[in-house]
Design a protein around this motif. Structure first.
Motif, mmCIF file in Angstrom:
data_model
loop_
_atom_site.group_PDB
_atom_site.id
_atom_site.type_symbol
_atom_site.label_atom_id
_atom_site.label_comp_id
_atom_site.label_asym_id
_atom_site.label_seq_id
_atom_site.Cartn_x
_atom_site.Cartn_y
_atom_site.Cartn_z
ATOM 1 N N ARG A 67 -11.281 18.604 -19.466
ATOM 2 C CA ARG A 67 -10.546 19.732 -18.909
ATOM 3 C C ARG A 67 -10.247 20.779 -19.979
ATOM 4 O O ARG A 67 -9.870 20.429 -21.103
ATOM 5 C CB ARG A 67 -9.248 19.198 -18.326
ATOM 6 C CG ARG A 67 -8.538 20.158 -17.478
ATOM 7 C CD ARG A 67 -7.411 19.442 -16.752
ATOM 8 N NE ARG A 67 -6.522 20.454 -16.228
ATOM 9 C CZ ARG A 67 -5.315 20.240 -15.837
ATOM 10 N NH1 ARG A 67 -4.821 19.016 -15.890
ATOM 11 N NH2 ARG A 67 -4.577 21.206 -15.372
ATOM 12 N N LYS A 68 -10.423 22.052 -19.602
ATOM 13 C CA LYS A 68 -10.141 23.133 -20.558
ATOM 14 C C LYS A 68 -8.638 23.298 -20.775
ATOM 15 O O LYS A 68 -7.842 23.094 -19.865
ATOM 16 C CB LYS A 68 -10.699 24.458 -20.043
ATOM 17 C CG LYS A 68 -12.187 24.579 -20.157
ATOM 18 C CD LYS A 68 -12.602 25.982 -19.792
ATOM 19 C CE LYS A 68 -14.070 26.193 -20.008
ATOM 20 N NZ LYS A 68 -14.465 27.560 -19.734
ATOM 21 N N THR B 8 -7.575 29.525 -18.446
ATOM 22 C CA THR B 8 -8.612 28.780 -19.161
ATOM 23 C C THR B 8 -9.825 29.672 -19.397
ATOM 24 O O THR B 8 -10.792 29.250 -20.016
ATOM 25 C CB THR B 8 -9.052 27.538 -18.361
ATOM 26 O OG1 THR B 8 -9.525 27.954 -17.088
ATOM 27 C CG2 THR B 8 -7.914 26.544 -18.206
ATOM 28 N N ASP B 9 -9.780 30.925 -18.887
ATOM 29 C CA ASP B 9 -10.897 31.855 -19.056
ATOM 30 C C ASP B 9 -11.033 32.297 -20.506
ATOM 31 O O ASP B 9 -10.061 32.328 -21.259
ATOM 32 C CB ASP B 9 -10.725 33.090 -18.171
ATOM 33 C CG ASP B 9 -11.000 32.784 -16.715
ATOM 34 O OD1 ASP B 9 -11.898 31.969 -16.457
ATOM 35 O OD2 ASP B 9 -10.321 33.352 -15.850
ATOM 36 N N SER B 10 -12.236 32.681 -20.870
ATOM 37 C CA SER B 10 -12.534 33.056 -22.259
ATOM 38 C C SER B 10 -12.479 34.577 -22.455
ATOM 39 O O SER B 10 -13.415 35.175 -22.956
ATOM 40 C CB SER B 10 -13.909 32.516 -22.648
ATOM 41 O OG SER B 10 -14.885 33.020 -21.753
ATOM 42 N N PHE B 11 -11.381 35.203 -22.055
ATOM 43 C CA PHE B 11 -11.226 36.639 -22.255
ATOM 44 C C PHE B 11 -10.993 36.931 -23.733
ATOM 45 O O PHE B 11 -10.303 36.187 -24.421
ATOM 46 C CB PHE B 11 -10.047 37.183 -21.440
ATOM 47 C CG PHE B 11 -10.216 37.030 -19.961
ATOM 48 C CD1 PHE B 11 -11.314 37.569 -19.313
ATOM 49 C CD2 PHE B 11 -9.285 36.350 -19.206
ATOM 50 C CE1 PHE B 11 -11.475 37.440 -17.943
ATOM 51 C CE2 PHE B 11 -9.429 36.213 -17.840
ATOM 52 C CZ PHE B 11 -10.526 36.754 -17.206
ATOM 53 N N THR B 12 -11.562 38.039 -24.217
ATOM 54 C CA THR B 12 -11.397 38.405 -25.625
ATOM 55 C C THR B 12 -10.742 39.770 -25.814
ATOM 56 O O THR B 12 -10.197 40.044 -26.867
ATOM 57 C CB THR B 12 -12.755 38.436 -26.353
ATOM 58 O OG1 THR B 12 -13.593 39.402 -25.727
ATOM 59 C CG2 THR B 12 -13.413 37.066 -26.329
ATOM 60 N N HIS B 13 -10.830 40.648 -24.791
ATOM 61 C CA HIS B 13 -10.297 42.004 -24.930
ATOM 62 C C HIS B 13 -9.583 42.460 -23.665
ATOM 63 O O HIS B 13 -9.919 42.046 -22.558
ATOM 64 C CB HIS B 13 -11.426 42.992 -25.266
ATOM 65 C CG HIS B 13 -11.938 42.811 -26.638
ATOM 66 N ND1 HIS B 13 -12.872 41.835 -26.962
ATOM 67 C CD2 HIS B 13 -11.639 43.445 -27.795
ATOM 68 C CE1 HIS B 13 -13.123 41.888 -28.245
ATOM 69 N NE2 HIS B 13 -12.390 42.855 -28.781
#
Length: 86
Positions: A2-3, A24-29
């Motif tokens: 699980r993330k 858990t999303d990989s947002f960066t900006h």
């Protein structure tokens, strides 16, 4: 596996702080458009993206929206998201 859930925080140049999460999303900006309307009021549009390139691609639609909606002016800003503790 699980993330891990985490909080993401962006600090804009004017000191505004936006926190996203838990996610858990990989947002960066984080990107923000502050539009000044002909009436003197302002509207704010925002979102987050998974890369700097993806965030930069939001600029062209913002320029089109300014023409279509008759904005007097607008500011487009991008800030990096930093993981913060819950």
């Amino acid at each position: 596996m699980r993330k891990k859930r985490r909080y993401l925080t962006a600090t804009m140049t004017d000191g505004y702080v936006k926190t996203i999460g838990p996610t858990t999303d990989s947002f960066t900006h984080y990107w923000r458009i502050v539009a000044e309307l002909e009436s003197g009021k302002t509207e704010v549009f925002w979102g987050h993206s998974r890369s700097l390139a993806d965030a930069r691609r939001k600029r062209a639609p913002a320029e089109e929206a300014a023409r279509m909606r008759g904005w007097k002016s607008f500011t487009f800003e991008i800030a990096e998201l930093v993981e913060t503790l819950a």
